[in-house]
Motif scaffolding. Structure first.
Motif, PDB file in Angstrom:
ATOM      1  N   ARG A 154     -33.236 -26.386  68.467  1.00 14.89           N
ATOM      2  CA  ARG A 154     -32.498 -25.259  69.060  1.00 14.89           C
ATOM      3  C   ARG A 154     -31.313 -24.872  68.189  1.00 14.89           C
ATOM      4  O   ARG A 154     -31.037 -23.686  67.977  1.00 14.89           O
ATOM      5  CB  ARG A 154     -32.001 -25.645  70.452  1.00 14.89           C
ATOM      6  CG  ARG A 154     -33.106 -25.731  71.481  1.00 14.89           C
ATOM      7  CD  ARG A 154     -32.543 -26.042  72.858  1.00 14.89           C
ATOM      8  NE  ARG A 154     -31.553 -25.060  73.276  1.00 14.89           N
ATOM      9  CZ  ARG A 154     -30.497 -25.349  74.041  1.00 14.89           C
ATOM     10  NH1 ARG A 154     -30.276 -26.589  74.427  1.00 14.89           N
ATOM     11  NH2 ARG A 154     -29.669 -24.405  74.403  1.00 14.89           N
ATOM     12  N   LEU A 155     -30.617 -25.874  67.700  1.00 13.58           N
ATOM     13  CA  LEU A 155     -29.445 -25.630  66.846  1.00 13.58           C
ATOM     14  C   LEU A 155     -29.800 -24.718  65.678  1.00 13.58           C
ATOM     15  O   LEU A 155     -29.133 -23.717  65.419  1.00 13.58           O
ATOM     16  CB  LEU A 155     -28.910 -26.974  66.330  1.00 13.58           C
ATOM     17  CG  LEU A 155     -27.785 -26.941  65.298  1.00 13.58           C
ATOM     18  CD1 LEU A 155     -26.494 -26.434  65.934  1.00 13.58           C
ATOM     19  CD2 LEU A 155     -27.549 -28.328  64.706  1.00 13.58           C
ATOM     20  N   PHE A 156     -30.877 -25.071  64.994  1.00 14.27           N
ATOM     21  CA  PHE A 156     -31.210 -24.304  63.793  1.00 14.27           C
ATOM     22  C   PHE A 156     -31.853 -22.955  64.109  1.00 14.27           C
ATOM     23  O   PHE A 156     -32.111 -22.169  63.212  1.00 14.27           O
ATOM     24  CB  PHE A 156     -32.064 -25.154  62.844  1.00 14.27           C
ATOM     25  CG  PHE A 156     -31.226 -26.114  62.044  1.00 14.27           C
ATOM     26  CD1 PHE A 156     -30.597 -25.695  60.882  1.00 14.27           C
ATOM     27  CD2 PHE A 156     -31.023 -27.414  62.479  1.00 14.27           C
ATOM     28  CE1 PHE A 156     -29.795 -26.563  60.151  1.00 14.27           C
ATOM     29  CE2 PHE A 156     -30.225 -28.288  61.765  1.00 14.27           C
ATOM     30  CZ  PHE A 156     -29.602 -27.861  60.598  1.00 14.27           C
ATOM     31  N   GLN A 157     -32.126 -22.714  65.399  1.00 14.40           N
ATOM     32  CA  GLN A 157     -32.581 -21.379  65.803  1.00 14.40           C
ATOM     33  C   GLN A 157     -31.399 -20.433  66.023  1.00 14.40           C
ATOM     34  O   GLN A 157     -31.580 -19.234  66.122  1.00 14.40           O
ATOM     35  CB  GLN A 157     -33.342 -21.460  67.149  1.00 14.40           C
ATOM     36  CG  GLN A 157     -34.580 -22.310  67.105  1.00 14.40           C
ATOM     37  CD  GLN A 157     -35.683 -21.629  66.367  1.00 14.40           C
ATOM     38  OE1 GLN A 157     -35.993 -20.480  66.640  1.00 14.40           O
ATOM     39  NE2 GLN A 157     -36.270 -22.311  65.400  1.00 14.40           N
ATOM     40  N   MET A 158     -30.202 -21.004  66.155  1.00 18.19           N
ATOM     41  CA  MET A 158     -29.062 -20.176  66.570  1.00 18.19           C
ATOM     42  C   MET A 158     -28.473 -19.426  65.393  1.00 18.19           C
ATOM     43  O   MET A 158     -28.137 -20.022  64.371  1.00 18.19           O
ATOM     44  CB  MET A 158     -27.976 -21.053  67.192  1.00 18.19           C
ATOM     45  CG  MET A 158     -28.340 -21.584  68.552  1.00 18.19           C
ATOM     46  SD  MET A 158     -26.968 -22.582  69.152  1.00 18.19           S
ATOM     47  CE  MET A 158     -27.519 -22.876  70.815  1.00 18.19           C
ATOM     48  N   ASP A 159     -28.286 -18.134  65.599  1.00 20.25           N
ATOM     49  CA  ASP A 159     -27.703 -17.329  64.531  1.00 20.25           C
ATOM     50  C   ASP A 159     -26.279 -17.788  64.237  1.00 20.25           C
ATOM     51  O   ASP A 159     -25.846 -17.851  63.097  1.00 20.25           O
ATOM     52  CB  ASP A 159     -27.711 -15.861  64.933  1.00 20.25           C
ATOM     53  CG  ASP A 159     -27.183 -14.989  63.809  1.00 20.25           C
ATOM     54  OD1 ASP A 159     -27.729 -15.099  62.692  1.00 20.25           O
ATOM     55  OD2 ASP A 159     -26.221 -14.240  64.037  1.00 20.25           O
ATOM     56  N   ARG A 160     -25.543 -18.141  65.311  1.00 12.68           N
ATOM     57  CA  ARG A 160     -24.157 -18.576  65.155  1.00 12.68           C
ATOM     58  C   ARG A 160     -24.065 -19.781  64.217  1.00 12.68           C
ATOM     59  O   ARG A 160     -23.150 -19.881  63.404  1.00 12.68           O
ATOM     60  CB  ARG A 160     -23.583 -18.935  66.523  1.00 12.68           C
ATOM     61  CG  ARG A 160     -22.125 -19.273  66.522  1.00 12.68           C
ATOM     62  CD  ARG A 160     -21.689 -19.737  67.887  1.00 12.68           C
ATOM     63  NE  ARG A 160     -21.312 -18.645  68.761  1.00 12.68           N
ATOM     64  CZ  ARG A 160     -20.039 -18.220  68.890  1.00 12.68           C
ATOM     65  NH1 ARG A 160     -19.090 -18.789  68.213  1.00 12.68           N
ATOM     66  NH2 ARG A 160     -19.748 -17.235  69.700  1.00 12.68           N
ATOM     67  N   TRP A 161     -25.045 -20.677  64.318  1.00 12.97           N
ATOM     68  CA  TRP A 161     -25.053 -21.872  63.462  1.00 12.97           C
ATOM     69  C   TRP A 161     -25.384 -21.501  62.016  1.00 12.97           C
ATOM     70  O   TRP A 161     -24.759 -21.999  61.087  1.00 12.97           O
ATOM     71  CB  TRP A 161     -26.025 -22.910  64.018  1.00 12.97           C
ATOM     72  CG  TRP A 161     -26.179 -24.139  63.159  1.00 12.97           C
ATOM     73  CD1 TRP A 161     -27.285 -24.530  62.476  1.00 12.97           C
ATOM     74  CD2 TRP A 161     -25.189 -25.151  62.907  1.00 12.97           C
ATOM     75  NE1 TRP A 161     -27.052 -25.709  61.807  1.00 12.97           N
ATOM     76  CE2 TRP A 161     -25.774 -26.114  62.057  1.00 12.97           C
ATOM     77  CE3 TRP A 161     -23.860 -25.325  63.310  1.00 12.97           C
ATOM     78  CZ2 TRP A 161     -25.084 -27.237  61.606  1.00 12.97           C
ATOM     79  CZ3 TRP A 161     -23.174 -26.455  62.849  1.00 12.97           C
ATOM     80  CH2 TRP A 161     -23.781 -27.389  62.011  1.00 12.97           C
ATOM     81  N   SER A 162     -26.349 -20.603  61.826  1.00 13.31           N
ATOM     82  CA  SER A 162     -26.663 -20.191  60.441  1.00 13.31           C
ATOM     83  C   SER A 162     -25.453 -19.548  59.806  1.00 13.31           C
ATOM     84  O   SER A 162     -25.148 -19.801  58.633  1.00 13.31           O
ATOM     85  CB  SER A 162     -27.819 -19.184  60.382  1.00 13.31           C
ATOM     86  OG  SER A 162     -28.631 -19.289  61.492  1.00 13.31           O
ATOM     87  N   VAL A 163     -24.760 -18.710  60.601  1.00 12.32           N
ATOM     88  CA  VAL A 163     -23.558 -18.074  60.062  1.00 12.32           C
ATOM     89  C   VAL A 163     -22.527 -19.128  59.707  1.00 12.32           C
ATOM     90  O   VAL A 163     -21.917 -19.088  58.632  1.00 12.32           O
ATOM     91  CB  VAL A 163     -22.971 -17.071  61.089  1.00 12.32           C
ATOM     92  CG1 VAL A 163     -21.606 -16.571  60.645  1.00 12.32           C
ATOM     93  CG2 VAL A 163     -23.922 -15.899  61.281  1.00 12.32           C
ATOM     94  N   ALA A 164     -22.367 -20.124  60.599  1.00  7.10           N
ATOM     95  CA  ALA A 164     -21.380 -21.180  60.354  1.00  7.10           C
ATOM     96  C   ALA A 164     -21.706 -21.949  59.073  1.00  7.10           C
ATOM     97  O   ALA A 164     -20.823 -22.237  58.261  1.00  7.10           O
ATOM     98  CB  ALA A 164     -21.304 -22.134  61.542  1.00  7.10           C
TER      99      ALA A 164
END
Lengths: 298, 294
Positions: free
Chosen positions: A63-73
């Motif tokens: 789920r983490l790596f699906q999140m756009d916010r995480w990719s941006v981070a």
């Protein structure tokens, strides 16, 4: 015949060093390594608002790596980390070389360059945010001088916000890099330098061929420390950009805080913390290993 | 290189280099001082002057009312107490935590270096890594543990947290310092019948003041400037000053009082800046000791 038994008090006395180290070591084992395992377990559990110990494997990481916010981070961390390390080292090194030229008032200038290191990133962020204020900040001042296209309201711009972080972080840490390099410069063997200069080597050559190459270990230390600072960066983002606009300038540490304390996504927060730990470990473990090993041979 | 003689042309190029050198040094000094100048300047202006004048203009008069407001009137969230109670929170958090972590670090460093028992290096390596763990990875379990201990949202909780995570650094400082003290001193005393603590008190401690100062300054700066732990484990009245200051700046009710924000930033920065100015030499030593291992 058996040896006489060692009296109890003697045995205590002999074990005292271990007994004294024990509480500290136990604290580190529990609060560092135990907690890492604990967080690791939460990251593989169903936890949302409260910790929940139902095992779900790597679902939270997925789920983490699906999140756009995480990719941006993550992307921000690479941009921020790379630029922060590179610029801080270039400026720090330059300042060290400049200060090494038998400057009058060296101590005074050094004090000025290093004071940001004594204050909190929260203060640094607050101060630069004010300087970058779009209507009352430096932008308006410089435009008033006639440079109409000058832009310094970086914190309010999606693409520039990360560079605002770089700028403030470099401001805070360049003096520290300078201090590291300066103490290394001062410990270079003066005889070699004298010999080279007698042979007619120019100061430039002495610097680039003899002095700078001998500073490789300090250079490594600086890179590692700055990388470590970059990965842990949290408060600077909070105070300077708030991670915004939107989440354009968020970093992994802020992502973790946001998920854990604001969005009731403890599992995802824990997973992101574990990824951060892995990143730090990938940099620190080889470095510490070589440092500790290298020492024994000396 | 003062014993060289230069030809006139060389002399001129040396002069130019000196000028360039000073120009760069001054330019960087301006860059480093700009935020300090702006923050102090803004904190002394009133709002009208801030809105009407230039960011870089000197204040018309020395007006300390923003400082007073930030200290005991400004609203932080819903509580309009100013920074004063939070300042004391930070003091009561930092002093015990600095003392505990420094004392334990000294004892641990001493035992690890002067009594090389089996596994001492392994223990040191494990403690050392504690310096570099990103704290995000311990926050969740720590929040739960503090809850179980019943010290969530108290100064005691933060004292515990800072003592534990400061320990890795203080152990590093003392260990690296004690390695340089000759073992013969300790061995001679052992032969004379002195025990572990006697040697520590009579021989090691008298040699330790420089590293104690380094450790105390480092720990104080780290703990005072901490934001992550404070923001994670406290709310409302129990917050340390860094968290309260950030809330003050981001409180959005009413008119934005930039002068109060800047005064608050100054009040928050004052203790560590004071320490830096008084004992800068030791501060630098702590920085470099914390980075160049061994």
């Amino acid at each position: 015949m058996s040896r006489p038994p060692i009296p109890f008090t003697d045995r205590i006395a002999r074990a005292l060093p271990q007994i004294v180290v024990a509480p500290s070591f136990a604290a580190i084992l529990f609060f560092v390594y135990g907690f890492i395992a604990w967080t690791g377990y939460i990251s593989m559990s169903k936890s949302k608002m409260l910790p929940n110990y139902d095992f779900v494997g790597i679902r939270q990481y997925w789920r983490l790596f699906q999140m756009d916010r995480w990719s941006v981070a993550l992307e921000n961390l690479f941009i921020f980390g790379f630029l922060f390390i590179a610029v801080a080292i270039v400026i720090g090194c330059l300042l060290a070389v400049l200060l090494d030229q038998r400057i009058r008032a060296e101590g005074f200038i050094r004090t000025i360059y290093l004071y940001p290191m004594a204050i909190s990133f929260i203060i640094t962020g607050t101060a630069w945010k004010w300087i970058m204020n779009p209507s009352l900040g430096l932008e308006t001042v410089v435009r008033g001088w006639g440079w109409e296209s000058f832009r310094f309201g970086w914190t309010n711009d999606e693409t520039l916000a990360v560079y605002a972080l770089v700028m403030a972080a470099v401001w805070q840490s360049a003096g520290f890099v300078m201090a590291l390099f300066l103490s290394a410069l001062r410990s270079v063997d003066q005889d070699i330098i004298k010999a080279a200069s007698l042979d007619g080597a120019s100061p430039w050559k002495i610097y680039t061929r003899i002095i700078l190459p001998s500073m490789r270990p300090v250079f490594m230390s600086a890179v590692v420390i700055l990388a470590h600072l970059a990965i842990k960066s949290f408060d600077l983002v909070v105070a300077l950009t708030g991670g915004g606009p939107g989440y354009a300038s968020t970093l992994p540490a802020n992502f973790m805080y946001e998920m854990t304390f604001r969005r009731n996504e403890i599992g995802v927060g824990a997973a992101s913390a574990m990824v951060m730990l892995a990143t730090v470990a990938a940099i620190m473990v080889p470095y510490l290993y070589s440092e500790l090993r290298g020492k024994k041979h000396v | 290189m003062s014993d060289h003689t230069y030809s006139p042309a060389q002399g001129q190029s040396v002069l130019w280099m000196r000028l360039l050198l000073w120009a760069l040094l001054i330019l960087f000094a301006i860059w480093f001082l700009l935020p300090a100048y702006v923050v102090v300047g803004t904190s002394l202006k009133d709002l009208e002057e801030i809105r009407g004048g230039s960011l870089l203009a000197l204040p018309h008069e020395l007006n300390f009312s923003a400082w007073k407001h930030a200290w005991n009137e400004a609203c932080i969230g819903v509580r309009c107490t100013g920074l004063e109670p939070y300042f004391w929170n930070s003091v009561f958090m930092a002093l015990p935590a600095v003392f505990i972590s420094t004392l334990l670090g000294a004892l641990t460093g001493y035992a690890l270096t002067k009594f090389q028992f089996r596994g001492a290096n392994m223990i040191f390596a494990l403690i050392l890594f504690g310096c570099f763990v990103p704290f995000q990875v311990v926050i969740l379990p720590m929040a739960q543990t503090l809850g179980r201990l019943g010290i969530t949202n108290t100064v005691y909780g933060l004292i515990l947290v800072h003592s534990v995570y400061g320990l890795a650094f203080t152990t590093l400082f003392f260990r690296n310092y004690y390695v340089t003290i000759p073992d013969e001193l300790v061995r001679a005393a052992t032969i004379d019948g002195a025990g572990f603590f006697t040697i520590f008190r009579r021989i090691i401690l008298p040699l330790s003041p420089p590293i104690i100062v380094v450790s105390v300054i480092w720990q104080f700066t780290q703990i005072w400037n901490d934001f992550l732990f404070g923001a994670s484990f406290t709310t409302g009245g129990a917050q340390p000053i860094t968290v309260a200051m950030n809330n003050l700046v981001n409180t959005t009710t009413g008119v934005k009082q930039y002068n109060v924000d800047m005064a608050a930033a100054l009040i928050t920065a004052a203790p560590t800046l004071f320490v830096y100015i008084v004992a800068g030499r030791y501060f630098v030593r702590g920085l470099t000791a914390g980075s160049v291992k061994g």
